[in-house]
Motif scaffolding. Structure first.
Motif, PDB file in Angstrom:
ATOM      1  N   MET A 190     -22.289  -9.173  12.736  1.00  0.00           N
ATOM      2  CA  MET A 190     -22.963  -9.272  11.449  1.00  0.00           C
ATOM      3  C   MET A 190     -22.022  -8.922  10.305  1.00  0.00           C
ATOM      4  SD  MET A 190     -26.567  -7.550  12.638  1.00  0.00           S
ATOM      5  CE  MET A 190     -27.400  -7.713  11.064  1.00  0.00           C
ATOM      6  N   TYR A 191     -21.246  -7.854  10.467  1.00  0.00           N
ATOM      7  CA  TYR A 191     -20.324  -7.467   9.394  1.00  0.00           C
ATOM      8  C   TYR A 191     -19.189  -8.470   9.245  1.00  0.00           C
ATOM      9  CZ  TYR A 191     -22.197  -2.957   8.022  1.00  0.00           C
ATOM     10  OH  TYR A 191     -22.979  -1.968   7.492  1.00  0.00           O
TER      11      TYR A 191
ATOM     12  N   HIS B 112     -22.027   6.458   8.254  1.00  0.00           N
ATOM     13  CA  HIS B 112     -21.680   5.280   9.041  1.00  0.00           C
ATOM     14  C   HIS B 112     -21.505   4.055   8.136  1.00  0.00           C
ATOM     15  CE1 HIS B 112     -22.733   7.580  12.639  1.00  0.00           C
ATOM     16  NE2 HIS B 112     -22.222   6.598  13.353  1.00  0.00           N
ATOM     17  N   GLU B 113     -22.398   3.907   7.177  1.00  0.00           N
ATOM     18  CA  GLU B 113     -22.291   2.782   6.253  1.00  0.00           C
ATOM     19  C   GLU B 113     -21.057   2.919   5.365  1.00  0.00           C
ATOM     20  OE1 GLU B 113     -22.887  -0.747   5.041  1.00  0.00           O
ATOM     21  OE2 GLU B 113     -24.443   0.127   6.321  1.00  0.00           O
ATOM     22  N   TYR B 114     -20.761   4.135   4.941  1.00  0.00           N
ATOM     23  CA  TYR B 114     -19.584   4.385   4.108  1.00  0.00           C
ATOM     24  C   TYR B 114     -18.296   4.029   4.840  1.00  0.00           C
ATOM     25  CZ  TYR B 114     -15.816   7.343   2.264  1.00  0.00           C
ATOM     26  OH  TYR B 114     -14.610   7.820   1.810  1.00  0.00           O
ATOM     27  N   LEU B 115     -18.218   4.375   6.120  1.00  0.00           N
ATOM     28  CA  LEU B 115     -17.005   4.131   6.888  1.00  0.00           C
ATOM     29  C   LEU B 115     -16.799   2.653   7.209  1.00  0.00           C
ATOM     30  CD1 LEU B 115     -17.108   7.131   9.391  1.00  0.00           C
ATOM     31  CD2 LEU B 115     -15.617   6.845   7.422  1.00  0.00           C
ATOM     32  N   VAL B 116     -17.820   1.829   7.021  1.00  0.00           N
ATOM     33  CA  VAL B 116     -17.691   0.398   7.300  1.00  0.00           C
ATOM     34  C   VAL B 116     -17.615  -0.413   6.007  1.00  0.00           C
ATOM     35  CG1 VAL B 116     -18.749  -1.595   8.403  1.00  0.00           C
ATOM     36  CG2 VAL B 116     -18.878   0.643   9.503  1.00  0.00           C
ATOM     37  N   SER B 117     -18.518  -0.163   5.075  1.00  0.00           N
ATOM     38  CA  SER B 117     -18.612  -0.987   3.871  1.00  0.00           C
ATOM     39  C   SER B 117     -17.429  -0.793   2.937  1.00  0.00           C
ATOM     40  CB  SER B 117     -19.914  -0.680   3.124  1.00  0.00           C
ATOM     41  OG  SER B 117     -21.032  -1.094   3.867  1.00  0.00           O
ATOM     42  N   VAL B 118     -16.980   0.436   2.763  1.00  0.00           N
ATOM     43  CA  VAL B 118     -15.878   0.688   1.832  1.00  0.00           C
ATOM     44  C   VAL B 118     -14.577   0.041   2.302  1.00  0.00           C
ATOM     45  CG1 VAL B 118     -14.455   2.486   0.767  1.00  0.00           C
ATOM     46  CG2 VAL B 118     -16.938   2.773   0.907  1.00  0.00           C
ATOM     47  N   PRO B 119     -14.139   0.208   3.564  1.00  0.00           N
ATOM     48  CA  PRO B 119     -12.915  -0.489   3.985  1.00  0.00           C
ATOM     49  C   PRO B 119     -13.027  -2.010   3.921  1.00  0.00           C
ATOM     50  CG  PRO B 119     -13.433   1.294   5.504  1.00  0.00           C
ATOM     51  CD  PRO B 119     -14.610   1.138   4.595  1.00  0.00           C
ATOM     52  N   LEU B 120     -14.208  -2.554   4.207  1.00  0.00           N
ATOM     53  CA  LEU B 120     -14.384  -4.010   4.159  1.00  0.00           C
ATOM     54  C   LEU B 120     -14.615  -4.533   2.746  1.00  0.00           C
ATOM     55  CD1 LEU B 120     -16.648  -4.644   7.295  1.00  0.00           C
ATOM     56  CD2 LEU B 120     -14.188  -4.944   7.085  1.00  0.00           C
ATOM     57  N   LYS B 121     -14.788  -3.630   1.791  1.00  0.00           N
ATOM     58  CA  LYS B 121     -15.017  -3.994   0.389  1.00  0.00           C
ATOM     59  C   LYS B 121     -16.235  -4.904   0.241  1.00  0.00           C
ATOM     60  CE  LYS B 121     -10.096  -3.659  -0.736  1.00  0.00           C
ATOM     61  NZ  LYS B 121      -8.907  -4.378  -1.279  1.00  0.00           N
ATOM     62  N   THR B 122     -17.250  -4.623   1.022  1.00  0.00           N
ATOM     63  CA  THR B 122     -18.496  -5.363   0.932  1.00  0.00           C
ATOM     64  C   THR B 122     -19.638  -4.423   1.264  1.00  0.00           C
ATOM     65  OG1 THR B 122     -19.772  -7.213   1.837  1.00  0.00           O
ATOM     66  CG2 THR B 122     -18.232  -6.136   3.316  1.00  0.00           C
ATOM     67  N   PHE B 123     -20.678  -4.466   0.450  1.00  0.00           N
ATOM     68  CA  PHE B 123     -21.786  -3.531   0.638  1.00  0.00           C
ATOM     69  C   PHE B 123     -22.891  -4.205   1.418  1.00  0.00           C
ATOM     70  CE2 PHE B 123     -25.851  -1.661  -0.766  1.00  0.00           C
ATOM     71  CZ  PHE B 123     -25.653  -0.375  -0.280  1.00  0.00           C
ATOM     72  N   LYS B 124     -23.006  -3.850   2.668  1.00  0.00           N
ATOM     73  CA  LYS B 124     -24.122  -4.259   3.511  1.00  0.00           C
ATOM     74  C   LYS B 124     -24.724  -3.000   4.128  1.00  0.00           C
ATOM     75  CE  LYS B 124     -23.398  -8.588   2.728  1.00  0.00           C
ATOM     76  NZ  LYS B 124     -24.357  -9.403   1.951  1.00  0.00           N
TER      77      LYS B 124
ATOM     78  N   PRO C 197       0.820  -1.207   0.000  1.00  0.00           N
ATOM     79  CA  PRO C 197       0.000   0.000   0.000  1.00  0.00           C
ATOM     80  C   PRO C 197       0.853   1.256   0.000  1.00  0.00           C
ATOM     81  CG  PRO C 197       0.083  -0.954   2.192  1.00  0.00           C
ATOM     82  CD  PRO C 197       0.782  -1.916   1.283  1.00  0.00           C
ATOM     83  N   SER C 198       0.204   2.364  -0.325  1.00  0.00           N
ATOM     84  CA  SER C 198       0.904   3.642  -0.351  1.00  0.00           C
ATOM     85  C   SER C 198       1.221   4.087   1.067  1.00  0.00           C
ATOM     86  CB  SER C 198       0.027   4.695  -1.033  1.00  0.00           C
ATOM     87  OG  SER C 198      -1.142   4.917  -0.261  1.00  0.00           O
ATOM     88  N   ILE C 199       2.048   5.123   1.174  1.00  0.00           N
ATOM     89  CA  ILE C 199       2.446   5.629   2.483  1.00  0.00           C
ATOM     90  C   ILE C 199       1.231   6.146   3.247  1.00  0.00           C
ATOM     91  CG2 ILE C 199       2.938   7.924   1.578  1.00  0.00           C
ATOM     92  CD1 ILE C 199       4.812   6.083   4.419  1.00  0.00           C
ATOM     93  N   LEU C 200       0.209   6.632   2.516  1.00  0.00           N
ATOM     94  CA  LEU C 200      -0.981   7.142   3.182  1.00  0.00           C
ATOM     95  C   LEU C 200      -1.738   6.014   3.858  1.00  0.00           C
ATOM     96  CD1 LEU C 200      -2.527   9.790   3.602  1.00  0.00           C
ATOM     97  CD2 LEU C 200      -3.902   9.239   1.617  1.00  0.00           C
ATOM     98  N   LEU C 201      -1.838   4.883   3.182  1.00  0.00           N
ATOM     99  CA  LEU C 201      -2.514   3.735   3.781  1.00  0.00           C
ATOM    100  C   LEU C 201      -1.706   3.162   4.937  1.00  0.00           C
ATOM    101  CD1 LEU C 201      -3.877   1.822   0.657  1.00  0.00           C
ATOM    102  CD2 LEU C 201      -5.173   3.123   2.315  1.00  0.00           C
ATOM    103  N   ILE C 202      -0.375   3.229   4.843  1.00  0.00           N
ATOM    104  CA  ILE C 202       0.465   2.741   5.934  1.00  0.00           C
ATOM    105  C   ILE C 202       0.232   3.573   7.192  1.00  0.00           C
ATOM    106  CG2 ILE C 202       2.860   2.524   6.727  1.00  0.00           C
ATOM    107  CD1 ILE C 202       3.631   1.745   3.915  1.00  0.00           C
ATOM    108  N   CYS C 203       0.068   4.891   7.012  1.00  0.00           N
ATOM    109  CA  CYS C 203      -0.098   5.779   8.164  1.00  0.00           C
ATOM    110  C   CYS C 203      -1.488   5.686   8.761  1.00  0.00           C
ATOM    111  CB  CYS C 203       0.181   7.227   7.755  1.00  0.00           C
ATOM    112  SG  CYS C 203       1.905   7.525   7.286  1.00  0.00           S
ATOM    113  N   PHE C 204      -2.513   5.538   7.943  1.00  0.00           N
ATOM    114  CA  PHE C 204      -3.893   5.647   8.439  1.00  0.00           C
ATOM    115  C   PHE C 204      -4.689   4.363   8.389  1.00  0.00           C
ATOM    116  CE2 PHE C 204      -2.750   9.894   7.022  1.00  0.00           C
ATOM    117  CZ  PHE C 204      -3.058  10.631   8.128  1.00  0.00           C
ATOM    118  N   GLY C 205      -4.480   3.544   7.388  1.00  0.00           N
ATOM    119  CA  GLY C 205      -5.346   2.393   7.220  1.00  0.00           C
ATOM    120  C   GLY C 205      -6.567   2.767   6.403  1.00  0.00           C
ATOM    121  N   ALA C 206      -7.247   1.758   5.883  1.00  0.00           N
ATOM    122  CA  ALA C 206      -8.366   2.012   4.972  1.00  0.00           C
ATOM    123  C   ALA C 206      -9.491   2.787   5.645  1.00  0.00           C
ATOM    124  CB  ALA C 206      -8.889   0.678   4.430  1.00  0.00           C
ATOM    125  N   MET C 207      -9.883   2.379   6.840  1.00  0.00           N
ATOM    126  CA  MET C 207     -10.978   3.071   7.519  1.00  0.00           C
ATOM    127  C   MET C 207     -10.598   4.506   7.861  1.00  0.00           C
ATOM    128  SD  MET C 207     -13.116   1.963  10.933  1.00  0.00           S
ATOM    129  CE  MET C 207     -13.878   0.603  10.051  1.00  0.00           C
TER     130      MET C 207
END
Length: 445
Positions: free
Chosen positions: A424-425, A365-377, A107-117
């Motif tokens: 559930m997630y 709230h859904e955006y902050l969970v579904s996008v990092p998990l790469k699953t739309f619930k 991953p890029s340096i930005l992802l290393i510093c922060f993580g997907a979420m």
């Protein structure tokens, strides 16, 4: 004659005033004390009776905390005995970086510093801040334009920050001192539009611990070094505590809940839910203190940002509506200022404005969970929209059973709702990305 006289005396005693009755009772009590048998009894109610007027149950509160602490230590020892020491800072780096275990993704340096979420959260914060920045400057531009054109009958387009705080004070029942602003320590003149339109002002707002833009933020005169050092230590230690709780306690509990939850075993799934509730709630409380007190005060001290009221006493909230107004004041102020009041200004009702606020919050709230998990619930979305009927229920409980039971409903929703959403997630994430094969592997654990 004797019977008549006794009857008249009895009638006269019944007509005595309350004060005279108290004097008679005191005289009788003094007479009883002077008796040779040394009486020790008098009319009294048991302490657990409502008529006793007793309300000091501090010892029971201490007992409850002690019992809760003993239960938590027992679970912690059980965790150590069953799983050993799982805390490994090297795994923290892999988790925060989002790196796959096969080693093919860098991953890029930005992802290393922060993580997907954290990256998604950063984008969400930038969106909310820029929304406020654009809207406030639009209000200022329309205000200047209306003054220049002298259109006195022009429809009001904006709400001042003082109006916002006055509205909050009215909703939360706080005093009117909240509407007062400090002038910065340097005694500088207030910035007027459009002199605020520069990069330094925008960068300051991007770093400030607030989502609501102002031309003139309240400022402190100096940086308190001791206060700053305390907040830095709290942030450093708090991050270690949160990550350790997550790695040592939450991950095993979540993994062990997968099979019962997948098989719809209500009894075992409920047991796993309650077992997960304790570490999840403890981590949530640590996270709240870490972000809303330690980190926000740290940034506020560095930036001389004087408004440090990032939260109210949400733990005393007697209904769900009060909780959402008090636990996250930066988001609440933004929602009131840039969603709720503008919707009312457009002519819609308060109910429509409230539903709009919850809908936007549910989306994020859904955006902050579904996008990092790469699953739309839509579990987070449903959970946030479910706060509306839950708010009605909590107000009903508060009205008919009192504030204490309303507060219990609030705490129950926090303690049970969050781990249920996590289970559930996690189940959907495993099924979506790994299929039933991983379910069979976990069934052996």
């Amino acid at each position: 004659m004797t019977g008549t006289g006794d009857h008249e005396g009895l009638r006269l005693r019944r007509t005595k005033s309350v004060t005279r009755a108290e004097e008679i009772a005191k005289a009788e009590q003094m007479a009883r004390k002077s008796q040779p048998d040394h009486p020790c009894h008098r009319p009294r109610d048991s302490l657990f009776s409502w008529s006793s007027g007793f309300d000091n149950f501090t010892g029971f509160v201490n007992w409850g905390f002690l019992l809760l602490g003993i239960g938590g230590v027992r679970l912690l020892l059980e965790n150590f005995i069953k799983y050993g020491i799982r805390v490994d800072p090297r795994q923290w780096f892999l988790f925060l970086s989002g790196k796959n275990y096969d080693g093919n993704e860098y991953p890029s340096i930005l992802l290393i510093c922060f993580g997907a979420m954290y990256v998604c959260m950063l984008y969400a914060l930038l969106f909310l801040k820029l929304w406020s920045y654009v809207q406030v400057n639009m209000w200022c531009r329309l205000s200047v334009k209306s003054k220049n054109t002298s259109h006195g009958g022009m429809r009001r387009q904006s709400f001042s920050y003082t109006d916002l705080l006055a509205s909050e004070a009215k909703q939360n029942g706080s005093d009117s001192d909240e509407t007062r602003h400090e002038i910065d320590g340097g005694g500088k003149a207030l910035v007027q539009y459009p002199d605020n339109l520069n990069l330094s002002d925008l960068f300051y707002f991007m770093l400030a611990p607030t989502l609501c833009y102002e031309l003139n933020f309240p400022r402190t005169q100096r940086i308190r070094k001791r206060f700053l050092i305390k907040r830095i230590l709290e942030v450093v230690v708090g991050c270690q505590v949160v990550m350790s709780l997550f790695q040592q306690w939450m991950i095993p509990s979540v993994k062990n809940s997968l099979i019962p939850f997948s098989n719809m075993d209500v009894a075992k799934a409920s047991e796993r839910l309650l077992k997960l509730a304790i570490p999840n709630h403890l981590m949530w409380l640590c996270f709240f203190y870490l972000i809303f007190h330690s980190f926000f005060n740290l940034m506020g001290e560095l930036l001389h940002f004087a408004d440090r009221k990032f939260y109210c006493d949400w733990w005393n909230a007697n209904n769900i509506d009060t909780f959402w107004r008090t636990w996250n004041l930066p988001v609440h102020r933004w929602a009131i200022r840039h969603l709720y009041l503008p919707v009312l200004e457009m002519g819609y009702s308060k109910s429509v404005a409230s539903i709009t606020v919850f809908f936007i919050s549910a989306f994020f709230h859904e955006y902050l969970v579904s996008v990092p998990l790469k699953t739309f619930k839509i579990w987070a979305f449903i959970g946030m929209m479910g706060q509306i009927p839950l708010s009605i229920l909590s107000k009903y409980v508060q009205k008919h059973w009192g504030d204490r039971w309303g507060n219990i409903v609030v705490w129950a929703s926090l303690i049970i709702g969050q781990p249920l959403c996590i289970m559930m997630y996690y189940h959907d994430f495993v099924v979506t990305h790994f299929g039933d094969a991983l379910l069979e592997d976990y069934s052996v654990v």
